[in-house]
Design an enzyme around this catalytic site. Structure first.
Site, PDB file in Angstrom:
ATOM      1  N   TYR A 100      12.433  37.475   1.084  1.00 22.87           N
ATOM      2  CA  TYR A 100      11.457  37.082   0.164  1.00 22.87           C
ATOM      3  C   TYR A 100      10.114  36.893   0.514  1.00 22.87           C
ATOM      4  O   TYR A 100       9.041  37.228   0.490  1.00 22.87           O
ATOM      5  CB  TYR A 100      12.126  35.824  -0.709  1.00 22.87           C
ATOM      6  CG  TYR A 100      10.804  35.745  -1.897  1.00 22.87           C
ATOM      7  CD1 TYR A 100      10.755  36.247  -3.203  1.00 22.87           C
ATOM      8  CD2 TYR A 100       9.943  34.316  -1.725  1.00 22.87           C
ATOM      9  CE1 TYR A 100      10.007  36.009  -4.047  1.00 22.87           C
ATOM     10  CE2 TYR A 100       9.076  34.225  -2.840  1.00 22.87           C
ATOM     11  CZ  TYR A 100       9.030  35.049  -4.062  1.00 22.87           C
ATOM     12  OH  TYR A 100       8.248  34.514  -4.945  1.00 22.87           O
TER      13      TYR A 100
ATOM     14  N   SER B 166       3.020  34.984  -2.786  1.00 25.15           N
ATOM     15  CA  SER B 166       3.374  33.721  -3.091  1.00 25.15           C
ATOM     16  C   SER B 166       2.908  32.794  -1.827  1.00 25.15           C
ATOM     17  O   SER B 166       2.599  33.306  -0.859  1.00 25.15           O
ATOM     18  CB  SER B 166       4.901  33.644  -3.034  1.00 25.15           C
ATOM     19  OG  SER B 166       5.390  32.664  -2.838  1.00 25.15           O
TER      20      SER B 166
HETATM   21  N1  LIG Z   1       6.725  30.821 -10.579  1.00 26.89           N
HETATM   22  C1  LIG Z   1       6.559  30.765  -9.294  1.00 26.89           C
HETATM   23  O1  LIG Z   1       6.789  29.491  -8.714  1.00 26.89           O
HETATM   24  C2  LIG Z   1       6.218  31.834  -8.602  1.00 26.89           C
HETATM   25  C3  LIG Z   1       5.633  31.444  -7.020  1.00 26.89           C
HETATM   26  C4  LIG Z   1       5.383  32.613  -6.554  1.00 26.89           C
HETATM   27  C5  LIG Z   1       5.367  33.898  -6.722  1.00 26.89           C
HETATM   28  N2  LIG Z   1       5.988  34.186  -7.909  1.00 26.89           N
HETATM   29  C6  LIG Z   1       6.167  35.528  -8.320  1.00 26.89           C
HETATM   30  O2  LIG Z   1       5.957  35.809  -9.742  1.00 26.89           O
HETATM   31  C7  LIG Z   1       6.642  36.761 -10.071  1.00 26.89           C
HETATM   32  C8  LIG Z   1       7.830  36.142 -11.324  1.00 26.89           C
HETATM   33  O3  LIG Z   1       7.761  36.800 -12.261  1.00 26.89           O
HETATM   34  P1  LIG Z   1       7.828  36.113 -13.751  1.00 26.89           P
HETATM   35  O4  LIG Z   1       7.303  34.638 -13.494  1.00 26.89           O
HETATM   36  O5  LIG Z   1       7.084  36.879 -14.744  1.00 26.89           O
HETATM   37  O6  LIG Z   1       9.425  35.753 -13.896  1.00 26.89           O
HETATM   38  P2  LIG Z   1      10.946  36.543 -13.640  1.00 26.89           P
HETATM   39  O7  LIG Z   1      11.029  36.547 -12.233  1.00 26.89           O
HETATM   40  O8  LIG Z   1      11.916  35.698 -14.685  1.00 26.89           O
HETATM   41  O9  LIG Z   1      10.944  38.118 -14.336  1.00 26.89           O
HETATM   42  C9  LIG Z   1      10.118  38.498 -15.492  1.00 26.89           C
HETATM   43  C10 LIG Z   1      10.663  39.857 -16.065  1.00 26.89           C
HETATM   44  O10 LIG Z   1      11.171  40.726 -15.057  1.00 26.89           O
HETATM   45  C11 LIG Z   1      12.063  41.657 -15.546  1.00 26.89           C
HETATM   46  N3  LIG Z   1      12.452  42.286 -14.544  1.00 26.89           N
HETATM   47  C12 LIG Z   1      13.195  41.974 -13.400  1.00 26.89           C
HETATM   48  N4  LIG Z   1      13.592  43.065 -12.569  1.00 26.89           N
HETATM   49  C13 LIG Z   1      13.072  44.074 -13.135  1.00 26.89           C
HETATM   50  C14 LIG Z   1      12.687  45.322 -12.599  1.00 26.89           C
HETATM   51  N5  LIG Z   1      13.401  45.815 -11.524  1.00 26.89           N
HETATM   52  N6  LIG Z   1      11.995  46.423 -13.301  1.00 26.89           N
HETATM   53  C15 LIG Z   1      11.542  45.913 -14.623  1.00 26.89           C
HETATM   54  N7  LIG Z   1      11.578  44.398 -15.010  1.00 26.89           N
HETATM   55  C16 LIG Z   1      12.003  43.756 -14.234  1.00 26.89           C
HETATM   56  C17 LIG Z   1      12.992  40.578 -16.242  1.00 26.89           C
HETATM   57  O11 LIG Z   1      13.995  41.072 -17.173  1.00 26.89           O
HETATM   58  C18 LIG Z   1      12.238  39.456 -16.674  1.00 26.89           C
HETATM   59  O12 LIG Z   1      11.960  39.584 -17.958  1.00 26.89           O
HETATM   60  C19 LIG Z   1       7.305  37.341  -9.077  1.00 26.89           C
HETATM   61  O13 LIG Z   1       6.743  38.536  -8.183  1.00 26.89           O
HETATM   62  C20 LIG Z   1       7.465  36.082  -8.144  1.00 26.89           C
HETATM   63  O14 LIG Z   1       7.951  36.351  -6.777  1.00 26.89           O
HETATM   64  C21 LIG Z   1       6.470  33.365  -8.828  1.00 26.89           C
END
Ligand SMILES: NC(=O)c1ccc[n+]([C@@H]2O[C@H](COP(=O)([O-])OP(=O)(O)OC[C@H]3O[C@@H](n4cnc5c(N)ncnc54)[C@H](O)[C@@H]3O)[C@@H](O)[C@H]2O)c1
Length: 284
Positions: free
Chosen positions: A164, A150
């Site tokens: 985080y 991130s």
């Molecule tokens: N969107 C942003 O602004 C941003 C910026 C920097 C980093 N990120 C990173 O992107 C990733 C976010 O993921 P996303 O956008 O797909 O959305 P999200 O965080 O909503 O999660 C996606 C899915 O992960 C599943 N999940 C949660 N915990 C879990 C576990 N322990 N085991 C298995 N599945 C699990 C949830 O049920 C959900 O369906 C993260 O690593 C986050 O730190 C996002």
């Protein structure tokens, strides 16, 4: 939707392949895009309904996917996830360690349970997934792992979130270390570092206010808002053979935010005149 062939014959696992709510997350977007490029996807999520939503899109478009329900903070589930890929598709080429989770507070505010949860979601999940993926990839002749960092892993972010931020900094460094350790096994390890993306993750607690979205846009040199699909395309590239000579890289997908300093963005962030003492227009 026409299918491409950039990932033809590849088998990929995406962790956190579902999404919360209506906005696509990076796991969902990357799963759909990799399937469109011909990969077979094992969709891992802790929540079956969310994984099914992604699978429905993939199957409607003619792609191939299977679901694995598991918690990637558990070593046992990570091992079972890799075994499931071999059982379903006979091999593993790509692991997208997408799961991550929040962790708030300055050091003076940290809650011990929240600390452990954040470290487990952001670091342990990627470590344990990779621990079992690497031997399976080696048997498949090589492969690639893509982790998620991130902008908060490079600079102090817009919220005070020590667990985080430091776990995302660790993921960036983990990616470089793994790239070195596993290069001779023909395993590439890279990382994407999303910026102010309007996706599921930043909307997980409460839908983001418009004025905050606007400020996030203005903070980037491109002045536009990114989505999970922008991150998903970076994942497709890193997973494809087009990136066969790319390893150990942390790729920002952030409209240039990491290239800028706060003062370099002054005019875009403020309506008022910039103080003249140190203008960019002057040669110093
Ligand atoms: N969107 C942003 O602004 C941003 C910026 C920097 C980093 N990120 C990173 O992107 C990733 C976010 O993921 P996303 O956008 O797909 O959305 P999200 O965080 O909503 O999660 C996606 C899915 O992960 C599943 N999940 C949660 N915990 C879990 C576990 N322990 N085991 C298995 N599945 C699990 C949830 O049920 C959900 O369906 C993260 O690593 C986050 O730190 C996002």
């Amino acid at each position: 939707m026409a299918l491409g062939n950039r990932l033809e014959d590849k088998v990929a696992i995406v962790t956190g392949a579902g999404t919360r709510g209506e906005i696509a997350g990076t796991g969902q977007a990357a799963s759909i895009l990799m399937a469109r490029e011909g990969a077979k996807i094992l969709l891992c999520d802790i929540d079956i309904d969310r994984a099914e939503e992604t699978l429905n899109v993939i199957e409607k478009e003619g792609g191939i996917g299977k679901i694995f329900v598991g918690d990637v903070t558990s070593e046992k589930d990570c091992e079972a996830m890799i075994n499931e890929s071999i059982k379903q598709f006979n091999k593993l080429d790509i692991l997208f360690n997408n799961v991550g989770g929040p962790g708030g507070g300055m050091v003076t505010e940290i809650d011990e349970e929240d600390w452990h949860r954040s470290i487990d979601l952001n670091i342990k999940s990627a470590v344990m997934g990779s621990k079992y993926a690497i031997p399976a990839m080696e048997k498949s002749g090589g492969g690639c792992i893509i982790n998620v960092s991130s902008i908060d892993g490079t600079q102090a972010g817009s919220t005070r979130n020590v667990p985080y931020s430091i776990s995302k900094a660790a993921i960036s460094h983990l990616s470089r270390i793994m790239a070195v350790h596993h290069g001779r096994q023909n395993i590439r390890v890279n990382c994407v570092a999303p910026g102010h993306v309007y996706g599921a993750f930043p909307n997980r607690f409460k839908k983001m206010e418009e004025d905050w979205r606007d400020l996030r846009k203005k903070a980037g040199p491109l002045g536009t808002e990114g989505t999970a699909w922008d991150v998903g395309w970076a994942v497709v590239y890193l997973a494809s053979d087009e990136a066969k000579w790319v390893t150990g890289v942390v790729l920002p997908v952030d409209a240039g935010v990491q290239a800028a300093s706060p003062l370099s963005m002054w005019d875009d962030l403020n309506d008022s005149e910039r103080p003249q003492g140190r203008s960019f227009d002057k040669k110093l």
